[in-house]
Scaffold this active site. Structure first.
Site, PDB file in Angstrom:
ATOM      1  CG  ASN A  56      39.075  30.052  45.900  1.00  6.37           C
ATOM      2  OD1 ASN A  56      40.028  30.828  45.864  1.00  6.37           O
ATOM      3  ND2 ASN A  56      38.445  29.650  44.810  1.00  6.37           N
ATOM      4  CG  HIS A  99      42.058  32.492  43.572  1.00  6.66           C
ATOM      5  ND1 HIS A  99      40.702  32.684  43.428  1.00  6.66           N
ATOM      6  CD2 HIS A  99      42.596  33.726  43.481  1.00  6.66           C
ATOM      7  CE1 HIS A  99      40.449  33.967  43.260  1.00  6.66           C
ATOM      8  NE2 HIS A  99      41.579  34.634  43.293  1.00  6.66           N
ATOM      9  CD  GLU A 152      39.400  30.025  40.995  1.00  5.36           C
ATOM     10  OE1 GLU A 152      39.736  30.012  42.194  1.00  5.36           O
ATOM     11  OE2 GLU A 152      38.457  30.709  40.570  1.00  5.36           O
TER      12      GLU A 152
HETATM   13  C1  GLP Z   1      41.460  38.030  42.147  1.00  7.06           C
HETATM   14  C2  GLP Z   1      42.783  38.062  41.395  1.00  7.06           C
HETATM   15  C3  GLP Z   1      43.917  37.814  42.290  1.00  7.06           C
HETATM   16  C4  GLP Z   1      43.683  38.532  43.593  1.00  7.06           C
HETATM   17  C5  GLP Z   1      42.556  37.906  44.331  1.00  7.06           C
HETATM   18  C6  GLP Z   1      42.109  38.680  45.552  1.00  7.06           C
HETATM   19  O1  GLP Z   1      40.545  37.192  41.624  1.00  7.06           O
HETATM   20  N1  GLP Z   1      42.894  37.230  40.253  1.00  7.06           N
HETATM   21  O2  GLP Z   1      45.091  38.228  41.654  1.00  7.06           O
HETATM   22  O3  GLP Z   1      44.833  38.432  44.384  1.00  7.06           O
HETATM   23  O4  GLP Z   1      41.495  37.615  43.500  1.00  7.06           O
HETATM   24  O5  GLP Z   1      41.377  39.808  45.220  1.00  7.06           O
HETATM   25  P1  GLP Z   1      41.082  40.966  46.225  1.00  7.06           P
HETATM   26  O6  GLP Z   1      42.394  41.609  46.515  1.00  7.06           O
HETATM   27  O7  GLP Z   1      40.166  41.919  45.504  1.00  7.06           O
HETATM   28  O8  GLP Z   1      40.473  40.364  47.431  1.00  7.06           O
END
Ligand code: GLP
Length: 258
Positions: free
Chosen positions: A149, A151, A156
């Protein structure tokens, strides 16, 4: 082969590097981080969790073991942590960092910083984390992944950007994405502490990494969409030194190919 896109304003500060796949993304990110560690042995690294940085951490550990990459004077800050998971919980970001990076290199454990997700007073913990960042200095390089999304850290989509470290209610989208790390969805925390946009944007350099189709929309909006708190990553367009390393699939909703 890596390919750089020359972008026109307002994205001119964002350098976008296209790599073929997730593996190459990890190598490219690790090389940039390693160059900083060699040039500035007492650098402050802002680190990230999630599955995206795992290849970069593995490569940095290899460089430490085989190429004498020295982390003994490095300081690390992570920008986020789940609320309610103690430092021994296998899905806490503290354990993630220890297992996937810290224990594999020679960082002094006293120089490893993450928010405490079980602090008795979360508001006070957020203030103290900002004070610590101010006192130690903001990262020379902040590594970031991105949520589906848009973030960054756990900032968020919202009505406005938040500057300070703060407590955040995770969106359904984020819970859907991250529950894969937990045995049951109900075990996934619904709140987190995250460094705010001041902490992220005060870093000297930002390295945003992304791989896979699932990130394509978030990357297109972050790099080329309007700057809006509805897509938190889009604020990075306003930073003077951002490198985006994304694989073909993550760039598939942009014009950038490689
Ligand atoms: C998580 C973390 C982020 C991360 C993102 C992507 O929720 N808080 O720091 O960059 O989501 O995660 P992933 O790399 O597992 O797709």
């Amino acid at each position: 082969m890596e390919k750089c896109a020359a972008l026109s304003a307002p994205h001119k500060a964002m350098r976008i590097i296209c790599v073929p796949d997730e593996y190459e993304m990890g190598l490219a990110a690790a090389r940039i981080m390693a160059a900083l560690v060699r040039l500035k042995p007492d650098a402050i690294l802002g680190l990230a969790s999630g599955s995206t940085p795992l290849g970069a951490y593995a490569e940095l550990i290899r460089m430490h073991r085989e190429e004498d990459l020295d982390f003994s004077r490095i300081t690390t800050f992570n920008p986020d942590e789940y609320i309610g998971l103690d430092k021994y919980h296998p899905q806490s970001y503290r354990v993630y960092m220890r297992d996937n990076f810290i224990d594999g290199v020679n960082i002094d454990p006293d120089n490893v910083h993450l928010p405490n997700g079980i602090a008795p007073d979360i508001g006070e913990e957020c203030r103290a984390y900002d004070e610590l960042l101010e006192a130690r200095g903001f990262p020379d390089l902040q590594l970031l992944g991105i949520g589906t999304n848009g973030h960054i850290a756990f900032n968020e989509p919202a009505a406005s950007f938040t500057a300070e470290t703060h407590m955040v209610a995770l969106t359904e989208d984020t819970i859907d994405s991250n529950q894969r790390f937990f045995d049951r969805r109900e075990e996934m925390p619904t709140q987190a502490i995250t460094v705010g946009m001041r902490g992220i944007m005060s870093s000297s350099r930002i390295l945003l990494i992304a791989s896979g189709k699932g990130k394509a929309r978030a990357i297109a909006q972050t790099c080329f969409g309007p700057v809006t708190p509805q897509v938190p990553g889009s604020i990075l367009q306003l930073h003077r030194d951002v490198i985006v390393i994304a694989d073909r699939e993550a760039l598939s909703e942009t014009d950038i190919t490689c």
